[in-house]
Design an enzyme around this catalytic site. Structure first.
Site, mmCIF file in Angstrom:
data_model
loop_
_atom_site.group_PDB
_atom_site.id
_atom_site.type_symbol
_atom_site.label_atom_id
_atom_site.label_comp_id
_atom_site.label_asym_id
_atom_site.label_seq_id
_atom_site.Cartn_x
_atom_site.Cartn_y
_atom_site.Cartn_z
ATOM 1 N N LEU A 14 0.835 -1.199 0.000
ATOM 2 C CA LEU A 14 0.000 0.000 0.000
ATOM 3 C C LEU A 14 0.872 1.253 0.000
ATOM 4 O O LEU A 14 1.015 1.940 0.992
ATOM 5 C CB LEU A 14 -0.958 -0.008 1.193
ATOM 6 C CG LEU A 14 -2.074 -1.049 1.126
ATOM 7 C CD1 LEU A 14 -3.030 -0.889 2.295
ATOM 8 C CD2 LEU A 14 -2.847 -0.972 -0.176
ATOM 9 N N HIS A 15 1.481 1.516 -1.159
ATOM 10 C CA HIS A 15 2.287 2.714 -1.350
ATOM 11 C C HIS A 15 1.382 3.915 -1.574
ATOM 12 O O HIS A 15 0.170 3.798 -1.521
ATOM 13 C CB HIS A 15 3.214 2.532 -2.543
ATOM 14 C CG HIS A 15 4.544 1.957 -2.148
ATOM 15 N ND1 HIS A 15 5.548 1.751 -3.038
ATOM 16 C CD2 HIS A 15 5.013 1.545 -0.956
ATOM 17 C CE1 HIS A 15 6.586 1.237 -2.413
ATOM 18 N NE2 HIS A 15 6.275 1.091 -1.145
ATOM 19 N N ALA A 16 2.012 5.057 -1.871
ATOM 20 C CA ALA A 16 1.258 6.308 -1.944
ATOM 21 C C ALA A 16 -0.003 6.244 -2.794
ATOM 22 O O ALA A 16 -1.074 6.600 -2.329
ATOM 23 C CB ALA A 16 2.168 7.419 -2.446
ATOM 24 N N ALA A 19 -2.666 3.746 -1.488
ATOM 25 C CA ALA A 19 -3.075 4.215 -0.154
ATOM 26 C C ALA A 19 -3.974 5.430 -0.291
ATOM 27 O O ALA A 19 -4.973 5.576 0.418
ATOM 28 C CB ALA A 19 -1.851 4.557 0.689
#
Lengths: 87, 532
Positions: A14-16, A19
Site C-alpha cells: 500500500l504505497h502512496a 493508499a
C-alpha cells in the site's frame, strides 16, 4: 459492526497511490472504517496512517466498518482492495 | 554596483533583469502566547484549506499533487494538531511543527527507500502550511509572472521543472559545475547560466537589477546607466551573433579542407530532440535513457519505453543512439533501494546493474529493438570494462531479437551495437573492443574523472578536473586510432565535444561525430566550418 479479511495484492504494497485511493474511498463512506494488521489498528480515512503501516504485498488485513451503511461500505472497500486499488 | 568575474559558463547568453533570490526562508514557529483552542484550531484549518486549494489546482496536471493534497487534509495530521492544542500551552505553529515532525519521523525511520521519500513529502507539505500560519509565502519558481534572473545556492530538477521559460532570463547559482543538472538543463532550454558563483547571494537583494554576460563570464549587480547602455549593446551584438549562427544552420558540418563530420545532440527526452532538430542536427549521439527511469514511480515497462523510443526514432530519422540504463554513481531511483557504497562511482552502476538485473535489462533492449523498426536506432552500452561485458550484452540483444522474431514483431536486424569509452580499461583494450563494437562514443566527463582519479563533484579539487590534461588527450587519440584501424566510427558525447578549444583538436585527431547539448551545437558548427 461488520468486518472481513482481505489480502493486499499490489506489487509494492500500500504505497502512496493505492493508499491514497483507499483513503479517499474510505472517506466517502459514512461508516467508521478501520483496518487491523497484526497488532496495529489503522484509521482507513488517513492516508498517512495507511502508509505508515507499511503494508506489503501478500499481507492479510482485516477491514472493519461500523455505521448505518456498514454492509454496503464494507463490500465496496473489499472489492476495491481485491481489484488492486486502481493498479 | 558590484562587478563579479566568473570563469564557469554553463550556458551562453546575455541577460538583464531583476534578481529573484530563490532560497529557503525561516520557518521556525513564532513564540506568541496562544489564543483559545478554538482560535488556534481555526488558524490551522484556514492555513490547511488554502494549501489544499493550491494543491487541488496543481493536481489537475500532476497526480503527485493529488497525493500531497490527501496528506495535507489528512485525519492524522488534524488530530495531532488538535490534541496538542488541547493538552498544552502551545500555539498552533508549535503544535503543527511538532505534529509534522512526528509524522515525518515515522516515514524517515522506515527501511524502504520509497517510504523514506514520503517523509520528504510530509515535510514539504508541512513547510507550505507553516508558511501560511506564519503569514509568509514560500519562494516558488512556478508563481512568477515577470521577467527575472534566478539567483540560488543550487537548483534541483524539482525546482527547474517549475520554471516558466517565458520569464526566466538567466540563472546564477553558487554551487554546481558545468556538468551539473542545472547547467545541462539551462543549455537545453537556452537560458544563460553561470554556476559556481560563490557569494553571489550575499551581493544581491531581491529585485535588484542584474546584468549577466554568460559568454565572457561577468555579473554586474545594481548597474549604473553606463553599464546598462553597454549591456544593451552587448545584448544586440549577441542577438546579431545568434542570427549569424542561425543562418549557418543549413550548412552541413564540413571543415575547410572538406572533411564531413556528424554534428549531433545529447538529449534526455523527446522534448529535447524536438528542440535540437531545429538546429539541423545529423542525429542524436546520446539519448540518456536513465531519465525515463528516474522520473518514474517504477521500472518503466517495455511498452512504456517502446512508446518513447519510437517517438524519438520517428522524430530523428538520421540516427538515434540510445544509451542503455546508466544509473548508480550519483543517479538514484526513487523506487529502488541501492545499497550504500563507499565509492559509488566505482561501484554498482550502469552495465554492472543491467547485467545483474537481466529481466529489467531485456525489457529495455526489446523496447529499443522494437523502436529500431521506425528509424535508424543504435544501442550503446555504458561503463564497459571487459570484453565479457560487451559480449554478454550483445548476447542478450540476440536473445531479445529471437523473442521478437518468434512473436513476429518487427525490428532492425542490422542494428548497430556500440559502447561508451569512459573507463581507463576500455582505452587500454581499445584495439580489442574495436573488433567487437560497431562504434565507439567517448564519454569525456567520466573518462576524465577516471583517468585523472579526480571526483568531478568534489569542489576542493575542481581545478584538477581537466579534460585537456595530456593523459586524457592521449587516451582520446588512442581510442580514435584504435576505432579507425577496425573501420568503425568514433564519436564523443561528453561536454568536451562542444568546447570551443577542444573542437579544433578533436577534428585534428580525426573524431567522426560530435555530440553535445543543444545550446552548443550552433557554435560548434561555426567552429567546424572555420577549421581547416
Amino acid at each position: 459492526m461488520v468486518s472481513k479479511k482481505v489480502v493486499v495484492n499490489n506489487a509494492s504494497g500500500l504505497h502512496a497511490r493505492p493508499a491514497s485511493l483507499l483513503a479517499q474511498e474510505a472517506g466517502k463512506c459514512s461508516s467508521d472504517v478501520k483496518i487491523f494488521v497484526g497488532e496495529k489498528k489503522i484509521e482507513a480515512k488517513s492516508i498517512l496512517n495507511i502508509m505508515a503501516a507499511a503494508i506489503k504485498k501478500g499481507t492479510e488485513i482485516e477491514l472493519q466498518c461500523e455505521g448505518a451503511q456498514e454492509q454496503a461500505d464494507l463490500a465496496k472497500l473489499v472489492e476495491l482492495i481485491e481489484s488492486g486499488l486502481g493498479e | 554596483m558590484v562587478n563579479i568575474k566568473v570563469d564557469k559558463t554553463a550556458s551562453r547568453g546575455i541577460a538583464v533583469a531583476p534578481a529573484y533570490k530563490y532560497q529557503e526562508i525561516e520557518l521556525s514557529p513564532d513564540t506568541y502566547i496562544p489564543g483559545s483552542v478554538e482560535e488556534e484550531t481555526e488558524k490551522f484549518y484556514q492555513a490547511r484549506d488554502e494549501v489544499m486549494e493550491t494543491l487541488k489546482k496543481l493536481s489537475a496536471d500532476n497526480e503527485i499533487f493529488a497525493a500531497h493534497m490527501e496528506i495535507a487534509g489528512d485525519f492524522m495530521l488534524q488530530e495531532g494538531v488538535i490534541s496538542k492544542l488541547q493538552s498544552g500551552q502551545q500555539n498552533v505553529q508549535q503544535a503543527f511543527q511538532d505534529t509534522i515532525e512526528e509524522i515525518a519521523a515515522i516515514f524517515t525511520g522506515m527501511d524502504d527507500a520509497y517510504m523514506k521519500e514520503r517523509g520528504a513529502d510530509v515535510k514539504d507539505i508541512g513547510k507550505q502550511i507553516m508558511a501560511r500560519l506564519k503569514g509568509t509565502t514560500l519562494p516558488d519558481l512556478g508563481n512568477m509572472d515577470r521577467e527575472y534572473i534566478v539567483v540560488a545556492k543550487d537548483l534541483y530538477p524539482s525546482d527547474t521543472v517549475k520554471m516558466d521559460t517565458r520569464w526566466v532570463k538567466g540563472i546564477i547559482t553558487e554551487e554546481g559545475g558545468v556538468t551539473s543538472h542545472v547547467s545541462i538543463m539551462a543549455k537545453s532550454m537556452n537560458i544563460p547560466a553561470l554556476v559556481g558563483v560563490k557569494g553571489i547571494l550575499a551581493h544581491v537583494e531581491d529585485g535588484m537589477t542584474i546584468c549577466m554576460d554568460a559568454k565572457n563570464g561577468e555579473i554586474i549587480v545594481d548597474p549604473d546607466k553606463t553599464v546598462l547602455d553597454e549591456y544593451e549593446d552587448k545584448k544586440n551584438a549577441y542577438q546579431q551573433e545568434r542570427l549569424r549562427l542561425e543562418q549557418l544552420r543549413m550548412q552541413p558540418a564540413v571543415t575547410k579542407s572538406g572533411k564531413r563530420v556528424s554534428l549531433c545532440a545529447n538529449v534526455g527526452n523527446v522534448e529535447d530532440i524536438r528542440h535540437a532538430m531545429v538546429m539541423n542536427i545529423d542525429g542524436v549521439g546520446l539519448f540518456r535513457s536513465e531519465f525515463l527511469y528516474m522520473e518514474n514511480t517504477h521500472f518503466p515497462t517495455e511498452e512504456e519505453q517502446f512508446a518513447v523510443y519510437k517517438e524519438a526514432a520517428v522524430l530523428c530519422p538520421q540516427e538515434l543512439t540510445i544509451r542503455t540504463l546508466d544509473i548508480g554513481g550519483d543517479k538514484e531511483l526513487p523506487y529502488y533501494q541501492f545499497e550504500k557504497e563507499e565509492n559509488p562511482f566505482l561501484g554498482w552502476r550502469a552495465i554492472r546493474i543491467s547485467l545483474e538485473l537481466k529481466d529489467m535489462f531485456k525489457e529495455q533492449l526489446r523496447a529499443i529493438l522494437r523502436a529500431s523498426a521506425y528509424g535508424h536506432v543504435r544501442i550503446m552500452f555504458p561503463m564497459i570494462i571487459s570484453l565479457w561485458e560487451l559480449q554478454e550484452s550483445k548476447k542478450l540483444v540476440e536473445e531479445c531479437k529471437e523473442e521478437l522474431r518468434q512473436n513476429g514483431i518487427a525490428y532492425d536486424e542490422g542494428i548497430e551495437m556500440g559502447m561508451m569509452m569512459e573507463t581507463p580499461a576500455s582505452v587500454m583494450l581499445a584495439d580489442e573492443f574495436a573488433k567487437e563494437a560497431d562504434f565507439f562514443s567517448i564519454g569525456t566527463n567520466d573518462l576524465t574523472q577516471y583517468i585523472l582519479s579526480v571526483d568531478r563533484g568534489n569542489k576542493k579539487i575542481a581545478e584538477r578536473y581537466d579534460s585537456f590534461h595530456p593523459a586524457v588527450l592521449k587516451a582520446i587519440g588512442q581510442i580514435i586510432t584504435a576505432g579507425h584501424k577496425e573501420g568503425i566510427k568514433v564519436g564523443m558525447c561528453g561536454e568536451m565535444a562542444g568546447d570551443s578549444k577542444a573542437v579544433p583538436i578533436l577534428l585534428e585527431m580525426g573524431l567522426d561525430e560530435f555530440s553535445m547539448s543543444a545550446g552548443s551545437i550552433d557554435y560548434a558548427r561555426e567552429l567546424i566550418l572555420n577549421t581547416i
